[in-house]
Design a protein around this motif. Sequence first.
Motif, PDB file in Angstrom:
ATOM      1  N   LEU A 226      27.221  50.642  43.865  1.00  0.00           N
ATOM      2  CA  LEU A 226      28.081  49.540  43.452  1.00  0.00           C
ATOM      3  C   LEU A 226      29.212  50.080  42.597  1.00  0.00           C
ATOM      4  O   LEU A 226      28.977  50.687  41.551  1.00  0.00           O
ATOM      5  CB  LEU A 226      27.267  48.516  42.652  1.00  0.00           C
ATOM      6  N   MET A 227      30.453  49.884  43.061  1.00  0.00           N
ATOM      7  CA  MET A 227      31.611  50.408  42.324  1.00  0.00           C
ATOM      8  C   MET A 227      32.160  49.374  41.364  1.00  0.00           C
ATOM      9  O   MET A 227      32.447  48.242  41.764  1.00  0.00           O
ATOM     10  CB  MET A 227      32.720  50.859  43.282  1.00  0.00           C
ATOM     11  N   GLU A 228      32.300  49.786  40.100  1.00  0.00           N
ATOM     12  CA  GLU A 228      33.031  48.955  39.148  1.00  0.00           C
ATOM     13  C   GLU A 228      34.469  49.467  39.104  1.00  0.00           C
ATOM     14  O   GLU A 228      34.724  50.620  38.756  1.00  0.00           O
ATOM     15  CB  GLU A 228      32.385  48.958  37.765  1.00  0.00           C
ATOM     16  N   PHE A 229      35.398  48.631  39.530  1.00  0.00           N
ATOM     17  CA  PHE A 229      36.805  49.027  39.588  1.00  0.00           C
ATOM     18  C   PHE A 229      37.385  49.168  38.192  1.00  0.00           C
ATOM     19  O   PHE A 229      38.182  50.056  37.920  1.00  0.00           O
ATOM     20  CB  PHE A 229      37.603  47.972  40.382  1.00  0.00           C
ATOM     21  N   CYS A 230      36.982  48.302  37.288  1.00  0.00           N
ATOM     22  CA  CYS A 230      37.593  48.207  35.966  1.00  0.00           C
ATOM     23  C   CYS A 230      36.829  49.038  34.939  1.00  0.00           C
ATOM     24  O   CYS A 230      35.595  49.018  34.895  1.00  0.00           O
ATOM     25  CB  CYS A 230      37.639  46.744  35.532  1.00  0.00           C
ATOM     26  N   GLY A 231      37.572  49.752  34.098  1.00  0.00           N
ATOM     27  CA  GLY A 231      36.949  50.565  33.062  1.00  0.00           C
ATOM     28  C   GLY A 231      36.211  49.754  32.019  1.00  0.00           C
ATOM     29  O   GLY A 231      35.311  50.266  31.346  1.00  0.00           O
ATOM     30  N   GLY A 232      36.579  48.482  31.858  1.00  0.00           N
ATOM     31  CA  GLY A 232      35.840  47.629  30.933  1.00  0.00           C
ATOM     32  C   GLY A 232      34.388  47.487  31.334  1.00  0.00           C
ATOM     33  O   GLY A 232      33.488  47.443  30.486  1.00  0.00           O
ATOM     34  N   HIS A 233      34.129  47.425  32.640  1.00  0.00           N
ATOM     35  CA  HIS A 233      32.751  47.378  33.123  1.00  0.00           C
ATOM     36  C   HIS A 233      32.050  48.714  32.885  1.00  0.00           C
ATOM     37  O   HIS A 233      30.872  48.752  32.514  1.00  0.00           O
ATOM     38  CB  HIS A 233      32.725  47.038  34.616  1.00  0.00           C
TER      39      HIS A 233
ATOM     40  N   GLY B  54      43.170  65.097  30.655  1.00  0.00           N
ATOM     41  CA  GLY B  54      43.538  64.102  31.665  1.00  0.00           C
ATOM     42  C   GLY B  54      43.439  62.699  31.113  1.00  0.00           C
ATOM     43  O   GLY B  54      42.862  62.463  30.033  1.00  0.00           O
ATOM     44  N   SER B  55      43.974  61.750  31.854  1.00  0.00           N
ATOM     45  CA  SER B  55      44.050  60.364  31.391  1.00  0.00           C
ATOM     46  C   SER B  55      42.674  59.719  31.270  1.00  0.00           C
ATOM     47  O   SER B  55      42.502  58.777  30.487  1.00  0.00           O
ATOM     48  CB  SER B  55      44.923  59.549  32.350  1.00  0.00           C
ATOM     49  N   CYS B  56      41.682  60.176  32.023  1.00  0.00           N
ATOM     50  CA  CYS B  56      40.347  59.565  31.957  1.00  0.00           C
ATOM     51  C   CYS B  56      39.687  59.763  30.596  1.00  0.00           C
ATOM     52  O   CYS B  56      38.809  58.993  30.208  1.00  0.00           O
ATOM     53  CB  CYS B  56      39.441  60.145  33.039  1.00  0.00           C
ATOM     54  N   MET B  57      40.108  60.800  29.876  1.00  0.00           N
ATOM     55  CA  MET B  57      39.580  61.038  28.539  1.00  0.00           C
ATOM     56  C   MET B  57      40.436  60.361  27.477  1.00  0.00           C
ATOM     57  O   MET B  57      39.948  60.001  26.398  1.00  0.00           O
ATOM     58  CB  MET B  57      39.497  62.548  28.242  1.00  0.00           C
ATOM     59  N   VAL B  58      41.717  60.127  27.779  1.00  0.00           N
ATOM     60  CA  VAL B  58      42.619  59.509  26.812  1.00  0.00           C
ATOM     61  C   VAL B  58      42.364  58.020  26.696  1.00  0.00           C
ATOM     62  O   VAL B  58      42.223  57.457  25.600  1.00  0.00           O
ATOM     63  CB  VAL B  58      44.097  59.743  27.202  1.00  0.00           C
ATOM     64  N   SER B  59      42.324  57.353  27.840  1.00  0.00           N
ATOM     65  CA  SER B  59      42.287  55.896  27.853  1.00  0.00           C
ATOM     66  C   SER B  59      41.012  55.353  27.224  1.00  0.00           C
ATOM     67  O   SER B  59      39.921  55.899  27.421  1.00  0.00           O
ATOM     68  CB  SER B  59      42.389  55.379  29.292  1.00  0.00           C
ATOM     69  N   SER B  60      41.162  54.255  26.496  1.00  0.00           N
ATOM     70  CA  SER B  60      39.997  53.610  25.901  1.00  0.00           C
ATOM     71  C   SER B  60      39.072  53.015  26.948  1.00  0.00           C
ATOM     72  O   SER B  60      37.945  52.625  26.653  1.00  0.00           O
ATOM     73  CB  SER B  60      40.456  52.507  24.939  1.00  0.00           C
ATOM     74  N   GLU B  61      39.545  52.917  28.208  1.00  0.00           N
ATOM     75  CA  GLU B  61      38.709  52.401  29.285  1.00  0.00           C
ATOM     76  C   GLU B  61      38.393  53.467  30.338  1.00  0.00           C
ATOM     77  O   GLU B  61      37.855  53.162  31.390  1.00  0.00           O
ATOM     78  CB  GLU B  61      39.397  51.206  29.958  1.00  0.00           C
ATOM     79  N   GLY B  62      38.752  54.714  30.073  1.00  0.00           N
ATOM     80  CA  GLY B  62      38.508  55.779  31.037  1.00  0.00           C
ATOM     81  C   GLY B  62      37.045  56.143  31.153  1.00  0.00           C
ATOM     82  O   GLY B  62      36.271  56.027  30.198  1.00  0.00           O
ATOM     83  N   ALA B  63      36.646  56.631  32.336  1.00  0.00           N
ATOM     84  CA  ALA B  63      35.247  56.996  32.561  1.00  0.00           C
ATOM     85  C   ALA B  63      34.828  58.163  31.678  1.00  0.00           C
ATOM     86  O   ALA B  63      33.715  58.171  31.122  1.00  0.00           O
ATOM     87  CB  ALA B  63      35.040  57.335  34.036  1.00  0.00           C
ATOM     88  N   CYS B  64      35.697  59.166  31.514  1.00  0.00           N
ATOM     89  CA  CYS B  64      35.343  60.312  30.679  1.00  0.00           C
ATOM     90  C   CYS B  64      35.165  59.892  29.222  1.00  0.00           C
ATOM     91  O   CYS B  64      34.262  60.370  28.528  1.00  0.00           O
ATOM     92  CB  CYS B  64      36.413  61.393  30.788  1.00  0.00           C
ATOM     93  N   ALA B  65      36.037  58.980  28.776  1.00  0.00           N
ATOM     94  CA  ALA B  65      35.910  58.474  27.407  1.00  0.00           C
ATOM     95  C   ALA B  65      34.599  57.722  27.222  1.00  0.00           C
ATOM     96  O   ALA B  65      33.962  57.805  26.155  1.00  0.00           O
ATOM     97  CB  ALA B  65      37.092  57.565  27.078  1.00  0.00           C
ATOM     98  N   ALA B  66      34.169  56.991  28.258  1.00  0.00           N
ATOM     99  CA  ALA B  66      32.899  56.265  28.177  1.00  0.00           C
ATOM    100  C   ALA B  66      31.725  57.236  28.082  1.00  0.00           C
ATOM    101  O   ALA B  66      30.812  57.054  27.258  1.00  0.00           O
ATOM    102  CB  ALA B  66      32.737  55.354  29.395  1.00  0.00           C
ATOM    103  N   TYR B  67      31.733  58.278  28.905  1.00  0.00           N
ATOM    104  CA  TYR B  67      30.654  59.269  28.864  1.00  0.00           C
ATOM    105  C   TYR B  67      30.598  59.936  27.496  1.00  0.00           C
ATOM    106  O   TYR B  67      29.524  60.183  26.944  1.00  0.00           O
ATOM    107  CB  TYR B  67      30.874  60.323  29.945  1.00  0.00           C
ATOM    108  N   TRP B  68      31.776  60.250  26.950  1.00  0.00           N
ATOM    109  CA  TRP B  68      31.813  60.930  25.656  1.00  0.00           C
ATOM    110  C   TRP B  68      31.406  59.991  24.523  1.00  0.00           C
ATOM    111  O   TRP B  68      30.590  60.336  23.671  1.00  0.00           O
ATOM    112  CB  TRP B  68      33.217  61.477  25.409  1.00  0.00           C
ATOM    113  N   SER B  69      31.973  58.792  24.510  1.00  0.00           N
ATOM    114  CA  SER B  69      31.778  57.869  23.387  1.00  0.00           C
ATOM    115  C   SER B  69      30.321  57.470  23.204  1.00  0.00           C
ATOM    116  O   SER B  69      29.849  57.300  22.076  1.00  0.00           O
ATOM    117  CB  SER B  69      32.629  56.607  23.589  1.00  0.00           C
ATOM    118  N   TYR B  70      29.594  57.299  24.316  1.00  0.00           N
ATOM    119  CA  TYR B  70      28.230  56.791  24.220  1.00  0.00           C
ATOM    120  C   TYR B  70      27.187  57.865  24.486  1.00  0.00           C
ATOM    121  O   TYR B  70      26.006  57.563  24.643  1.00  0.00           O
ATOM    122  CB  TYR B  70      28.056  55.597  25.168  1.00  0.00           C
ATOM    123  N   GLY B  71      27.624  59.136  24.536  1.00  0.00           N
ATOM    124  CA  GLY B  71      26.695  60.258  24.566  1.00  0.00           C
ATOM    125  C   GLY B  71      25.892  60.410  25.833  1.00  0.00           C
ATOM    126  O   GLY B  71      24.908  61.160  25.851  1.00  0.00           O
TER     127      GLY B  71
END
Length: 373
Positions: free
Chosen positions: A32-39, A352-369
């Motif tokens: 199941l793909m979540e299109f939005c980084g908020g999800h 890259g932008s995935c780590m910069v954005s507050s909704e990026g996937a890389c930022a999510a992986y990093w922020s929540y460990g």
Amino acid sequence: MKYVEEFRRQDLARTLAEAIAREVGPGRTYNLMEFCGGHTHAIFRYGVQDLMPPNVRFVHGPGCPVCVLPTGRIENAIHLAMEQGVILCTYGDLLRVPAGNRMSLLKAKALGADVRMVYSTQDALRVARDNPGCEVVFFAIGFETTTPPTAVAIRQARAEGLANFSVFCNHVLTPAAIQNILESPEVREMGAVSIDGFFGPSHVSSVIGSRPYEFFAEEFQKPVVIAGFEPLDVMQSALMLIRQLNEGRHEVENEYTRVVTRDGNRKAQALVAEVMELRRSFEWRGLGQVPYSALQIKQAFAEFDAERRFSIPAATAIDVRGCECPRILRGVKRPTDCRLFGSVCTPDNPMGSCMVSSEGACAAYWSYGRFRQ
């Protein structure tokens, strides 16, 4: 339910998890793909993936407008600020996205360019009023959610006679991107990524409604559920997608009924249609050129179009070598598949932008460990 806390209740989460476990077929997988980084951030922040059976997998998609903006457009903005001498106003996330030679708008500011972070289009208009002798450019970016405020700003600038205000328009459209992903060779031919259903973006859908997703749900036979951003929203939407897949249906369903309707916000749609029109093609990071996937300012408002007002050279900046952002945005790879993630690439030193954005996937992986797993 009326209050946010009710959408985070543990007892209801357990009930939904049990219902999902009963519904899934043991002999199949559900991608199941979540299109939005908020999800994506909701999934990791609240541990939703941990409540899913092993054969239910979330695939991370494009995420957010900052994530999918190609580096060439960042180069254009840097050119406007450094070579054209404008006051460039934009949202905070864009300041740190690396472009060619690791340059960014924040580094351009450090070198003397007048780059200012704003919280809204009204802030940019205020800068134009306060600096009548300077050209002020608003670096507009966003999915359908933030497009109406940009249209309002252009209309307001005309009404006030703000001749020194213009917009560098980078608004993009989600349905075209979802269709592009489903038509990509990686999905249709190579099988590098399997997508069984979509979580439809919620804030975007509050503007455009659920109707635009009906075409590709039928055309590609993939179910779509418009999902809210709270953990129980995501879990209920996952249950709805799983039921559709089990029953062989491919429909557009709306879990986020407290905000989204089928037709959306018609007043906002009419406002955007008055000021903007479709581009024939626009480049997305990770997806390449996507036909009719972005907006541009209409000829009737040409005096407020920075691309017409200034000479902006074509820019094709190349992403940082080794950065997997483009593949992560297509759902082909996860952040932990990137060799740079967590070593060279961190929130303090993003590649890259995935780590910069507050909704990026890389930022999510990093922020929540989650990468530590």
